[in-house]
Design an enzyme around this catalytic site. Structure first.
Site, short mmCIF file in Angstrom:
data_model
loop_
_atom_site.label_atom_id
_atom_site.label_comp_id
_atom_site.label_asym_id
_atom_site.label_seq_id
_atom_site.Cartn_x
_atom_site.Cartn_y
_atom_site.Cartn_z
CG ASN A 1 -1.81 1.18 1.33
OD1 ASN A 1 -1.81 2.03 0.43
ND2 ASN A 1 -2.57 1.29 2.40
CG PHE A 2 2.99 2.62 -3.53
CD1 PHE A 2 3.59 1.52 -2.95
CD2 PHE A 2 3.30 2.94 -4.84
CE1 PHE A 2 4.52 0.75 -3.68
CE2 PHE A 2 4.22 2.20 -5.57
CZ PHE A 2 4.82 1.10 -5.00
CE LYS A 3 -0.32 3.03 4.83
NZ LYS A 3 -0.30 3.09 6.28
CG HIS B 1 -6.12 1.94 5.13
ND1 HIS B 1 -5.64 2.89 6.00
CD2 HIS B 1 -5.13 1.03 4.97
CE1 HIS B 1 -4.39 2.55 6.35
NE2 HIS B 1 -4.06 1.44 5.73
CD GLU C 1 -2.96 5.48 6.74
OE1 GLU C 1 -2.93 5.48 5.51
OE2 GLU C 1 -2.04 5.02 7.45
CD GLU D 1 -3.76 -2.51 7.16
OE1 GLU D 1 -2.76 -2.91 6.56
OE2 GLU D 1 -4.25 -1.38 6.99
N GLY E 1 2.23 2.35 10.80
CA GLY E 1 3.20 3.43 10.64
C GLY E 1 3.93 3.81 11.92
CB SER F 1 4.89 -1.85 12.22
OG SER F 1 4.50 -0.50 12.47
P1 13P Z 1 2.69 0.38 7.80
O1 13P Z 1 3.28 -0.86 7.20
O2 13P Z 1 3.41 1.63 7.39
O3 13P Z 1 2.53 0.24 9.27
O4 13P Z 1 1.21 0.55 7.20
C1 13P Z 1 0.35 -0.52 7.21
C2 13P Z 1 -0.85 -0.20 6.41
O5 13P Z 1 -1.60 0.71 6.75
C3 13P Z 1 -1.09 -0.97 5.19
O6 13P Z 1 -2.34 -0.69 4.64
#
Ligand code: 13P
Length: 230
Positions: free
Chosen positions: A6-8, A85, A87, A154, A160, A190
């Site tokens: 997931n590049f966000k 997600h 976020e 998640e 993150g 993570s």
């Molecule tokens: P991180 O791997 O940066 O913790 O993010 C996980 C995530 O939100 C994947 O969708």
């Protein structure tokens, strides 16, 4: 085994193309690979890696400023989507009602849906019943028998932060999810080379949804190699 990047809000169209090329060249040994770039970097792609969108609105097209819908995804042959997600839920205030509406729309279109759930640190502190309640509330309106569903656990506090959930935490929640669905179950939060094997060894864990550690192609390739050994 599924590994999804997931590049966000990272990478550009050009850097995504380069990343995909390098990923295609890498021997994946049967590990299923997905990449979710930002909307502006969505592009037609053929090969073993599947490209998906991080989010989309529940309409073909229309007056929805700032959104993309089915028409924009179809231009690039995209039929894979992340929904729910944390976020989107916590930073952008997406309600369960909205997420369920998107789920129903893209299920109808036959999309593969990576559906995310996870508790906050406050909910975790209250114990396992509160965690289950939080996750259950995030499953309202979602068809858990949909054949193209993948569920990603998640925990919000592990995203993150560099601080992954423990194998015990993950085992407990994945067992709870397994009692509700036969969909593949992923863990995200993570995940990195140092912990990916331990996580992938968890009984109900079918793969990982990776943010930060996936953005660098070399680290992603390293995690694929580690996943191949499982
Ligand atoms: P991180 O791997 O940066 O913790 O993010 C996980 C995530 O939100 C994947 O969708």
């Amino acid at each position: 085994m599924i590994l999804a990047a997931n590049f966000k809000m990272n990478h550009t169209r050009a850097s995504t193309r380069e990343y995909l090329e390098k990923l295609e060249e890498h021997e994946s040994g049967g590990v299923e690979l997905y990449v979710f770039p930002p909307a502006t970097a969505l592009q037609a792609h053929s090969g073993k890696v599947r490209v998906g969108a991080q989010n989309a609105y529940a309409a073909v097209h229309g007056s929805f400023t700032g959104e993309i819908g089915l028409q924009q995804l179809q231009e690039f042959g995209i039929n894979t989507l992340i929904l729910g997600h944390s976020e989107r839920r916590h930073i952008f205030g997406e309600s369960q009602e909205l997420i369920a509406k998107k789920f129903a729309f893209y299920k109808e279109q036959g999309f593969r849906i990576f559906y995310c759930v996870g508790e906050t640190s406050k909910e975790r502190d209250k114990g396992s019943e509160a965690i289950h309640r939080a996750i259950e509330a995030q499953l309202v309106g979602v068809d858990l028998e949909y054949e193209k569903l993948i569920v990603a656990y998640e925990p919000v506090w592990a995203i993150g932060t560099g601080k992954s959930a423990t194998p015990e935490d993950i085992t407990e929640v994945l067992a709870f999810l397994r009692s509700k669905t036969s969909a593949p179950l992923l863990y995200g939060g993570s995940v990195k080379p140092a912990n990916i094997q331990e996580i992938l060894h968890i009984e109900q864990c079918d793969g990982a949804l990776i943010g930060t550690a996936s953005w660098d192609i070399t680290t992603m390739q390293e995690m694929i190699d580690l996943a191949k050994e499982i």
